[in-house]
Motif scaffolding. Sequence first.
Motif, PDB file in Angstrom:
ATOM      1  N   MET A 174      19.813 -15.571  -0.288  1.00 28.92           N
ATOM      2  CA  MET A 174      19.384 -14.960   0.964  1.00 28.92           C
ATOM      3  C   MET A 174      18.257 -13.947   0.763  1.00 28.92           C
ATOM      4  N   ARG A 175      18.099 -13.433  -0.441  1.00 27.72           N
ATOM      5  CA  ARG A 175      17.036 -12.461  -0.692  1.00 27.72           C
ATOM      6  C   ARG A 175      15.658 -13.118  -0.751  1.00 27.72           C
ATOM      7  N   ARG A 176      15.636 -14.409  -1.059  1.00 28.42           N
ATOM      8  CA  ARG A 176      14.353 -15.071  -1.268  1.00 28.42           C
ATOM      9  C   ARG A 176      14.096 -16.244  -0.332  1.00 28.42           C
ATOM     10  N   ARG A 177      15.162 -16.855   0.162  1.00 27.62           N
ATOM     11  CA  ARG A 177      14.975 -18.114   0.902  1.00 27.62           C
ATOM     12  C   ARG A 177      15.778 -18.140   2.199  1.00 27.62           C
ATOM     13  N   SER A 178      15.898 -16.973   2.812  1.00 28.53           N
ATOM     14  CA  SER A 178      16.720 -16.895   4.033  1.00 28.53           C
ATOM     15  C   SER A 178      16.162 -17.748   5.158  1.00 28.53           C
ATOM     16  N   ASN A 179      14.832 -17.912   5.216  1.00 29.73           N
ATOM     17  CA  ASN A 179      14.255 -18.731   6.284  1.00 29.73           C
ATOM     18  C   ASN A 179      14.718 -20.176   6.183  1.00 29.73           C
ATOM     19  N   GLU A 180      14.872 -20.671   4.953  1.00 30.48           N
ATOM     20  CA  GLU A 180      15.338 -22.040   4.772  1.00 30.48           C
ATOM     21  C   GLU A 180      16.804 -22.174   5.198  1.00 30.48           C
ATOM     22  N   VAL A 181      17.595 -21.158   4.904  1.00 27.14           N
ATOM     23  CA  VAL A 181      19.002 -21.188   5.304  1.00 27.14           C
ATOM     24  C   VAL A 181      19.110 -21.138   6.828  1.00 27.14           C
ATOM     25  N   THR A 182      18.287 -20.297   7.456  1.00 25.39           N
ATOM     26  CA  THR A 182      18.277 -20.209   8.920  1.00 25.39           C
ATOM     27  C   THR A 182      17.917 -21.541   9.553  1.00 25.39           C
ATOM     28  N   ALA A 183      16.896 -22.197   9.025  1.00 27.24           N
ATOM     29  CA  ALA A 183      16.468 -23.484   9.574  1.00 27.24           C
ATOM     30  C   ALA A 183      17.563 -24.535   9.439  1.00 27.24           C
ATOM     31  N   GLU A 184      18.231 -24.548   8.296  1.00 30.51           N
ATOM     32  CA  GLU A 184      19.293 -25.524   8.078  1.00 30.51           C
ATOM     33  C   GLU A 184      20.499 -25.219   8.965  1.00 30.51           C
ATOM     34  N   ALA A 185      20.803 -23.934   9.141  1.00 32.61           N
ATOM     35  CA  ALA A 185      21.914 -23.551  10.014  1.00 32.61           C
ATOM     36  C   ALA A 185      21.639 -23.959  11.453  1.00 32.61           C
ATOM     37  N   ALA A 186      20.383 -23.852  11.881  1.00 26.42           N
ATOM     38  CA  ALA A 186      20.017 -24.251  13.238  1.00 26.42           C
ATOM     39  C   ALA A 186      20.232 -25.749  13.437  1.00 26.42           C
ATOM     40  N   LEU A 187      19.816 -26.531  12.459  1.00 22.63           N
ATOM     41  CA  LEU A 187      19.973 -27.978  12.551  1.00 22.63           C
ATOM     42  C   LEU A 187      21.448 -28.368  12.601  1.00 22.63           C
ATOM     43  N   ARG A 188      22.228 -27.763  11.714  1.00 18.71           N
ATOM     44  CA  ARG A 188      23.650 -28.107  11.646  1.00 18.71           C
ATOM     45  C   ARG A 188      24.407 -27.586  12.869  1.00 18.71           C
ATOM     46  N   GLY A 189      23.999 -26.433  13.375  1.00 17.24           N
ATOM     47  CA  GLY A 189      24.623 -25.917  14.579  1.00 17.24           C
ATOM     48  C   GLY A 189      24.363 -26.807  15.774  1.00 17.24           C
ATOM     49  N   ALA A 190      23.122 -27.267  15.913  1.00 12.32           N
ATOM     50  CA  ALA A 190      22.780 -28.164  17.016  1.00 12.32           C
ATOM     51  C   ALA A 190      23.574 -29.460  16.911  1.00 12.32           C
ATOM     52  N   ARG A 191      23.692 -29.999  15.708  1.00 11.39           N
ATOM     53  CA  ARG A 191      24.463 -31.227  15.513  1.00 11.39           C
ATOM     54  C   ARG A 191      25.913 -31.028  15.928  1.00 11.39           C
ATOM     55  N   GLY A 192      26.489 -29.870  15.561  1.00 12.90           N
ATOM     56  CA  GLY A 192      27.875 -29.587  15.915  1.00 12.90           C
ATOM     57  C   GLY A 192      28.085 -29.447  17.408  1.00 12.90           C
ATOM     58  N   SER A 193      27.182 -28.744  18.075  1.00 19.47           N
ATOM     59  CA  SER A 193      27.316 -28.558  19.520  1.00 19.47           C
ATOM     60  C   SER A 193      27.176 -29.888  20.243  1.00 19.47           C
ATOM     61  N   ALA A 194      26.218 -30.707  19.810  1.00 17.84           N
ATOM     62  CA  ALA A 194      26.035 -32.018  20.431  1.00 17.84           C
ATOM     63  C   ALA A 194      27.262 -32.898  20.238  1.00 17.84           C
ATOM     64  N   ALA A 195      27.889 -32.790  19.062  1.00 17.14           N
ATOM     65  CA  ALA A 195      29.090 -33.595  18.794  1.00 17.14           C
ATOM     66  C   ALA A 195      30.181 -33.302  19.815  1.00 17.14           C
ATOM     67  N   LEU A 196      30.340 -32.037  20.183  1.00 13.46           N
ATOM     68  CA  LEU A 196      31.357 -31.672  21.167  1.00 13.46           C
ATOM     69  C   LEU A 196      31.003 -32.178  22.565  1.00 13.46           C
ATOM     70  N   SER A 197      29.720 -32.443  22.781  1.00 13.75           N
ATOM     71  CA  SER A 197      29.289 -32.976  24.083  1.00 13.75           C
ATOM     72  C   SER A 197      29.106 -34.479  24.058  1.00 13.75           C
ATOM     73  N   GLY A 198      29.641 -35.122  23.008  1.00 14.76           N
ATOM     74  CA  GLY A 198      29.678 -36.575  22.990  1.00 14.76           C
ATOM     75  C   GLY A 198      28.663 -37.274  22.126  1.00 14.76           C
ATOM     76  N   ALA A 199      27.790 -36.528  21.441  1.00 11.05           N
ATOM     77  CA  ALA A 199      26.787 -37.134  20.561  1.00 11.05           C
ATOM     78  C   ALA A 199      27.106 -36.744  19.122  1.00 11.05           C
ATOM     79  N   ASP A 200      28.060 -37.425  18.539  1.00  9.02           N
ATOM     80  CA  ASP A 200      28.532 -37.080  17.194  1.00  9.02           C
ATOM     81  C   ASP A 200      27.748 -37.886  16.161  1.00  9.02           C
ATOM     82  N   TRP A 201      26.584 -37.384  15.814  1.00  7.76           N
ATOM     83  CA  TRP A 201      25.679 -38.070  14.910  1.00  7.76           C
ATOM     84  C   TRP A 201      25.815 -37.545  13.491  1.00  7.76           C
ATOM     85  N   ASN A 202      25.523 -38.410  12.541  1.00  7.57           N
ATOM     86  CA  ASN A 202      25.432 -37.997  11.149  1.00  7.57           C
ATOM     87  C   ASN A 202      24.275 -37.018  10.992  1.00  7.57           C
TER      88      ASN A 202
END
Length: 274
Positions: free
Chosen positions: A38-66
Motif C-alpha cells: 500500500m505504500r507504493r502501489r495503492s492506486n493499483e489496489v484501488t483500481a482492482e478493488a473497484a473492478l471486483r466491487g462492481a462485479r460483486g454488486s452486479a452479481a447481486l443484481s443478477g449479472a454474476d460474471w466471472n
Amino acid sequence: MSTTSSDPLSALEALPGVADAVNSVRKAVDRVYGHRVMRRRSNEVTAEAALRGARGSAALSGADWNLEEVRRRTDFRGDGETATMGAALRLTAEAGQLLSIWRQSPLRVLARLHLVAAGGSTPEGAVGRPRLAGEQVDEPLIEATVPGLQEMAGRLDGLSRLVMAGSSAPALVTAAIVHGELLALRPFVSHNGLVARTAERIVLVGSGLDPKSICPAEVGHAEQGRAAYVAAFEGYLSGRPEGMAAWIAHCGRSVELGVRESTAVCEALQRGAA
C-alpha cells in the motif's frame, strides 16, 4: 427507525454485537492499510478493488460474471446482464467524484447515481428522479413490498437529513443504514440495489474508514450469497433491534471479506514485484 434522539444512528452501536462488528472491521481495515504494498502501489489496489466491487454488486443484481470476463470486456452496451454489469462499473467509477457532495446534498448524489446507472436502459423521463404514482419498480432479488409514495418521500427526506446532520455513529453503522434504507425504499424505478450499494461505498470512503476505497463491501455481500443478503435485509426491514443488529453485522462481515480480497491483491502484487 423512530427515536427522539438528535443523533438516532448513535444508539445503534449499543445493539448486541454491533460494537464487536465495528471493532472487527476497524482492525481488518487497519491491517490492509498497513500492508507494505500500500505504500507504493495503492492506486493499483484501488483500481482492482473497484473492478471486483462492481462485479460483486452486479452479481447481486443478477449479472454474476466471472471476474476475468469483466476484465476482458470493453463494451457493456446491451440489455439484461450486460447492461447491469455496465451500470455497476459506471457507478463504481462515479462514486469517487461524488464524495465531496454527499454530506451537503445526498439526494442530489442519489439522483446522479441513478442517472449514471440507468441511462440508456430506463425510459428517459424516469431517470434520475424518484418514482411517481403508477410507476413499477424493477429490482431483481428484493421482493419485499415497495413503500407507497408518501412513505417513500418522507423516509428519503429523513435519510437525507440524517446524512447532512452527521452522526457520531461509526462509519459501518451509517453505511449499513444508508444501504438498508435505500434498499427498503427503492426510490427509483430501476437499479436501486446497485445505487444502494454504491451509497454504502461512498459512506465508507467519505467517512475516512476506507479513504483509498480498497475495502469493497460489495465483494463480501456477493461472497456471502444472495440468500444471506436477503435474510439479513429482512432483519433490517423488521425494524426489531436484533434484526437491525444482524443487518449491520452482515454489512461488517462484507467489508471484512472485501478487505480479505484486497489483501490477496496486495500479496499478488508483492509476489510479482519480488
